[in-house]
Motif scaffolding. Sequence first.
Motif, PDB file in Angstrom:
ATOM      1  N   UNK A  95       2.467  -3.390   2.203  1.00 37.57           N
ATOM      2  CA  UNK A  95       3.896  -3.545   1.580  1.00 37.57           C
ATOM      3  C   UNK A  95       4.828  -3.073   2.768  1.00 37.57           C
ATOM      4  N   UNK A  96       5.965  -4.038   3.040  1.00 35.18           N
ATOM      5  CA  UNK A  96       6.832  -3.699   3.856  1.00 35.18           C
ATOM      6  C   UNK A  96       7.950  -2.820   3.667  1.00 35.18           C
ATOM      7  N   UNK A  97       8.145  -2.278   2.534  1.00 39.30           N
ATOM      8  CA  UNK A  97       8.977  -1.515   2.200  1.00 39.30           C
ATOM      9  C   UNK A  97       8.803  -0.769   0.835  1.00 39.30           C
ATOM     10  N   UNK A  98       9.340   0.501   0.600  1.00 40.17           N
ATOM     11  CA  UNK A  98       8.693   1.408  -0.414  1.00 40.17           C
ATOM     12  C   UNK A  98       9.916   1.810  -1.258  1.00 40.17           C
ATOM     13  N   UNK A  99       9.954   1.821  -2.621  1.00 38.70           N
ATOM     14  CA  UNK A  99      10.693   2.545  -3.363  1.00 38.70           C
ATOM     15  C   UNK A  99       9.862   3.275  -4.596  1.00 38.70           C
ATOM     16  N   UNK A 122       4.959   6.600   8.541  1.00 33.97           N
ATOM     17  CA  UNK A 122       4.466   5.142   8.903  1.00 33.97           C
ATOM     18  C   UNK A 122       5.480   4.066   9.435  1.00 33.97           C
ATOM     19  N   UNK A 123       6.617   4.748   9.287  1.00 32.07           N
ATOM     20  CA  UNK A 123       7.741   3.706  10.019  1.00 32.07           C
ATOM     21  C   UNK A 123       8.324   2.583   8.951  1.00 32.07           C
ATOM     22  N   UNK A 124       8.093   2.980   7.736  1.00 32.58           N
ATOM     23  CA  UNK A 124       8.378   1.814   6.586  1.00 32.58           C
ATOM     24  C   UNK A 124       9.726   2.244   6.281  1.00 32.58           C
ATOM     25  N   UNK A 125      10.554   1.282   5.837  1.00 32.20           N
ATOM     26  CA  UNK A 125      12.111   1.648   5.231  1.00 32.20           C
ATOM     27  C   UNK A 125      11.534   1.898   3.561  1.00 32.20           C
ATOM     28  N   UNK A 126      12.361   2.732   3.232  1.00 33.09           N
ATOM     29  CA  UNK A 126      12.390   3.636   2.019  1.00 33.09           C
ATOM     30  C   UNK A 126      13.647   3.598   1.285  1.00 33.09           C
ATOM     31  N   UNK A 127      13.449   3.162  -0.030  1.00 34.03           N
ATOM     32  CA  UNK A 127      14.954   3.330  -0.915  1.00 34.03           C
ATOM     33  C   UNK A 127      14.591   4.271  -1.871  1.00 34.03           C
ATOM     34  N   UNK A 128      15.282   5.346  -2.269  1.00 38.53           N
ATOM     35  CA  UNK A 128      15.169   6.533  -2.929  1.00 38.53           C
ATOM     36  C   UNK A 128      15.792   6.592  -4.120  1.00 38.53           C
ATOM     37  N   UNK A 129      15.552   7.549  -4.955  1.00 40.18           N
ATOM     38  CA  UNK A 129      16.075   7.756  -6.241  1.00 40.18           C
ATOM     39  C   UNK A 129      16.418   9.259  -6.311  1.00 40.18           C
ATOM     40  N   UNK A 171      15.769  10.098   8.732  1.00 41.46           N
ATOM     41  CA  UNK A 171      16.681   9.068   9.247  1.00 41.46           C
ATOM     42  C   UNK A 171      15.687   8.136  10.178  1.00 41.46           C
ATOM     43  N   UNK A 172      16.039   6.924   9.939  1.00 42.93           N
ATOM     44  CA  UNK A 172      15.167   5.773  10.493  1.00 42.93           C
ATOM     45  C   UNK A 172      14.478   4.925   9.562  1.00 42.93           C
ATOM     46  N   UNK A 173      14.259   5.795   8.450  1.00 45.21           N
ATOM     47  CA  UNK A 173      13.375   5.218   7.399  1.00 45.21           C
ATOM     48  C   UNK A 173      14.082   4.906   5.901  1.00 45.21           C
ATOM     49  N   UNK A 174      15.119   5.948   5.849  1.00 43.63           N
ATOM     50  CA  UNK A 174      15.904   5.926   4.566  1.00 43.63           C
ATOM     51  C   UNK A 174      16.997   4.650   4.715  1.00 43.63           C
ATOM     52  N   UNK A 175      17.032   3.891   3.761  1.00 48.26           N
ATOM     53  CA  UNK A 175      17.959   2.765   3.488  1.00 48.26           C
ATOM     54  C   UNK A 175      19.155   2.912   2.729  1.00 48.26           C
TER      55      UNK A 175
END
Length: 410
Positions: free
Chosen positions: A243-247, A262-269, A278-282
């Motif tokens: 998986x290339x991005x996680x939410x 892991x250096x993977x983009x993340x979308x939070x709730x 910073x760097x992974x939080x979108x």
Amino acid sequence: MKKKVFALVLCLALVTALVIGLVACNPEEERVVNLQPIAKDDIKIGLICLHDEQSTYDKNFIDAMKEAVNELGLREDQLVIKTGIPENEKCYNTAVELVEQGCNIIFADSFGHEDHIMRAAEEYTSVRFFHATGTKAHTAQLGNYFNAFASIYEGRYLAGVAAGMKLVELYGDKEDGKVSDENAKIGYVGAYPYAEVKSGYTSFFLGVRSIVPNATMEVKFTSSWYDEAAENATAKSLIERGCKLISQHADSMGAPNACKEKGIPNVTYNVSTENDCEGSYVIGSRINWAPYYKYIVEATIKNETIPYDWTGTLQSGSVELLELGKAAAQGTAEKLAEVKAALQNGTLNVFDTNNFTVDGKHITSFLADVDDAGDYVPETEVVENGILKESAFRSAPYFTLDIDGITLLK
């Protein structure tokens, strides 16, 4: 003469006993709700939270309540917050304790609190009780018990748009922007396979697909609303699966920290993790409860009628996007403004049935268990004019479909 008087007295006694017996057989006739206006200085709010501020979910409720209290000009001693209250008898006992402390508005924040809060509402008829994510107020109609939620699926969809743009930035073809199937795979950490969670991850996925049409998503559940270790491990397992991005719909920093590591983009709730990740939080989304809190306090002061079931929206300020992270793709803010406007003016609908399939087919009908009689039998048609109308017939989500493109892992 004495016999006649005695007979009359006996008759009256029998009638009185019969009336008392009838009332005793129907206890609802004894329950009288007589809500009165409460002066601003006499308002006292009790907030019951499942966890404490370490949980991003509960922190969102607590922060919004403090904001509302401040904006309403209430004193600090007009708010009592109870944290770590489980979904059992302790919830009822806590509600009673708050009543005894003088609280006349009581709000509980977790789904499993509902039956316990309703029990308190049935007993304390001069107190107004409110419950987030609940399903029973509109059918119980107790007079002093109310449910509320928001169309957060719209916020999730918008966050999905930002996620899709990030995938294009990272993996899109230089010529046409297309993302390969391998790189269009994303992951989602869910708490439970409940309607609220399904509605959330499906709307997020549809937002991603509006940008990356071939996106697929794997979902794995932790069986807990708050378990930092499990959420962290689940996010890492999804990353290991490609998986290339996680939410997520889970309430700790477990998934965001895994993505940072892991250096993977993340979308939070519920909360931004820009400072910590910073760097992974979108981006992220949340329900802003402050508008509802203010509404119920003002309605209490004026003794205005409060709907049994209330749904907050983008227009009411109840559905919000969190700050855009530095990791977001260029042009994301402009795209989000465009999509948000379309959602608000009705030209775009998240659950437009043209935009998803179930078992390879577009749906034309869906019965939902809106009235929640405890039998899990759906009774309400919620598809109208090709749109599955989430949170329109009841505020709490009732979307339970498993759409194509999403795989549920065990």
